[in-house]
Design an enzyme around this catalytic site. Structure first.
Site, short mmCIF file in Angstrom:
data_model
loop_
_atom_site.label_atom_id
_atom_site.label_comp_id
_atom_site.label_asym_id
_atom_site.label_seq_id
_atom_site.Cartn_x
_atom_site.Cartn_y
_atom_site.Cartn_z
CE LYS A 265 -3.80 -1.96 2.75
NZ LYS A 265 -4.93 -1.70 1.84
NE ARG A 339 -10.94 -9.74 -2.42
CZ ARG A 339 -11.24 -8.76 -3.29
NH1 ARG A 339 -11.50 -9.05 -4.55
NH2 ARG A 339 -11.26 -7.51 -2.89
#
Length: 488
Positions: A265, A339
């Protein structure tokens, strides 16, 4: 843990009202009429309340807003807080008024003269929720919030009505503490240890360590955490308050810190990724809430605890990993990790517990923030009845939620050339393709909801019932759903 303020319901003692050394709270409706207690305060203060409720200031006040009369003549109290609130105000209006009172009081005690209010327990509930402050990492002596006494017509009835609210407040505070905690304090190990403490409330807690996760085949979950020194874990919490029925299952994403892994990130704002375990935090808070209030339902909560770090053993973009279900996943972006955690835990929850219904929560996508901002969580479901029940519960508790679509067209975006699926579907419809990914790990006969809480788990500004930071969103709505659907 941060403890809620102590709230005691008492009988009105108007004869000694003028000698109170703490703050006094009274209520007046939009018509300006004062109840018996307020009229007593008005008399003691030489009609200071009358002058206020007849003023333009009071006319312009919104429902639940508070005006202060400081050091009133005729009373020893520091101030009188006048709250604009109808006597038959709704539960949510009463809670927001309680939140406004709490903001005005700070850490100071008060006598709340609420005998004329229909939903006085909800005023106390709002006060309790709003007095939260995360101070675990601050040094120096911490000043505890003073006790609050609420004068009511029927002490037993108010105490009984407030008891389950107090239990839910404990759950909300637990969630907020977990979400606010920095990642060097709340590691996967300390998170699991905190959940084990729920056994004191009657929750059966089981911690699955990495060797067991390998044995079970939870390879997508393990792939997320393999670059970190912190061991990955799954914690199972069982509350058996019902009969012989199958449990309702809650599943939470517990990424205690998310660097993005190899798909790193940007540095700006990465400090906020301590809240990426928000889904697991909500599941934990719900389990504490239902145990504290003794819910008559069977509920199982499962959380996948991992840390996503770019270590030498970290999963790479392009790697293919097999899930517990057996499907293979091409990992295009290691920052789409939540996920992968949920996929294995969802499958395990169904395989082991055969739940009557299942809801997972996750701070899953930035895309849901673009779509819904910070006012609503995204609701994705394969079952209209379950979705409607949850949305109704969220509305009752005034926790914003909005249903989002699913569909085959979105699902096609997950097609991989070398595996059964990719872990991302591109920028378009990012929150939806994430939900479509999760749905592949939900059996067709399992009623299921995915809640994307990225925009609501933690906020930069105060709200009516929470300070800035972790909100505890979802604990109240899910507790309400359990009451209405599984206890009733």
């Amino acid at each position: 843990m941060t403890n809620p303020i102590a709230i005691e319901f008492v009988e009105p003692q108007l004869d000694t009202l003028g000698a109170e050394e703490e703050r006094v709270v009274v209520f007046a409706g939009s018509d300006g009429k004062l109840d018996i207690a307020a009229r007593k305060v008005n008399s003691l203060t030489r009609k200071a309340l009358s002058r206020l409720v007849e003023s333009d200031r009071f006319e312009s006040m919104k429902s639940g807003e508070v005006a202060e009369i400081a050091y009133p003549f005729g009373m020893e109290t520091e101030s009188v807080l006048v709250v604009k609130l109808e006597r038959n105000a709704s539960a949510n209006a009463a809670r927001k008024a309680g939140g406004a009172i709490a903001r005005s009081l700070g850490r100071k005690g008060a006598l709340v003269l609420g005998a004329s209010l229909k939903n006085v327990a909800d005023v106390a509930y709002g006060m309790a929720l709003r007095t939260y402050a995360y101070e675990d990492q601050k040094t120096g002596e911490k000043k505890a919030a003073a006790n609050v006494r609420v004068a009511v017509k029927d002490v037993n009835a108010a105490t009984e009505a407030f008891a389950p609210m107090a239990g839910v407040t404990d759950g909300v505070f637990f969630t907020r503490d977990l979400v606010n905690a920095p990642a060097n304090i709340l590691t996967t190990t300390t998170f699991a240890e905190k959940l084990q403490e729920l056994s004191a409330l009657g929750v059966e807690v089981e911690v699955l360590e990495e060797d067991k996760l390998h044995e079970l085949g939870m390879r997508t979950l393990l792939a997320v955490g393999q670059g970190s020194a912190s061991p990955s874990k799954v914690v199972v919490m069982k509350w058996n308050g019902g009969g012989d029925e199958a449990p309702f299952a809650l599943v939470g994403k517990g990424v205690v810190f998310d660097t993005g892994g190899i798909s790193l990130k940007p540095a700006a704002g990465m400090e906020d990724m301590t809240m990426d375990m928000g889904g697991a935090g909500v599941v934990s808070g719900v389990m504490k809430a239902i145990a504290t209030r003794g819910a008559k339902a069977n509920v199982v909560g499962l959380v996948g605890l991992v840390e996503n770090m770019p270590g030498s053993n970290a999963t790479r973009p392009g790697d293919v990993v097999a899930s517990m279900k057996g499907d293979t996943v091409e990992i295009i972006n290691t920052d789409a990790e939540g996920r992968l955690v949920l996929a294995d835990v969802l499958w395990y929850a169904q395989d082991r517990f055969k739940p009557t219904a299942m809801i997972n929560l996750a701070t899953l996508t930035g895309a849901i923030i673009i779509a819904l901002g910070s006012e609503n969580a995204g609701v994705f479901s394969n079952n209209d009845e379950l979705a409607d029940d949850f949305l109704a519960a969220a509305k009752v508790e005034d926790e914003g939620a909005w249903r989002m679509p699913l569909g085959d067209g979105y699902d096609a975006l997950l097609k991989s050339n070398i595996a059964d699926m990719k872990n991302i579907g591109g920028r378009e419809g990012g929150s939806i393709t994430a939900a479509q990914f999760l749905q592949r790990f939900v059996k067709p006969d399992t009623p299921w909801i995915h809640l994307d809480i990225a925009g609501v788990a933690s906020k930069k500004a105060d709200g009516p019932l929470h300070p800035k930071g972790a909100t505890g969103w979802g604990v109240r709505a899910l507790d309400r759903l359990i009451r209405d659907r599984f206890e009733a």
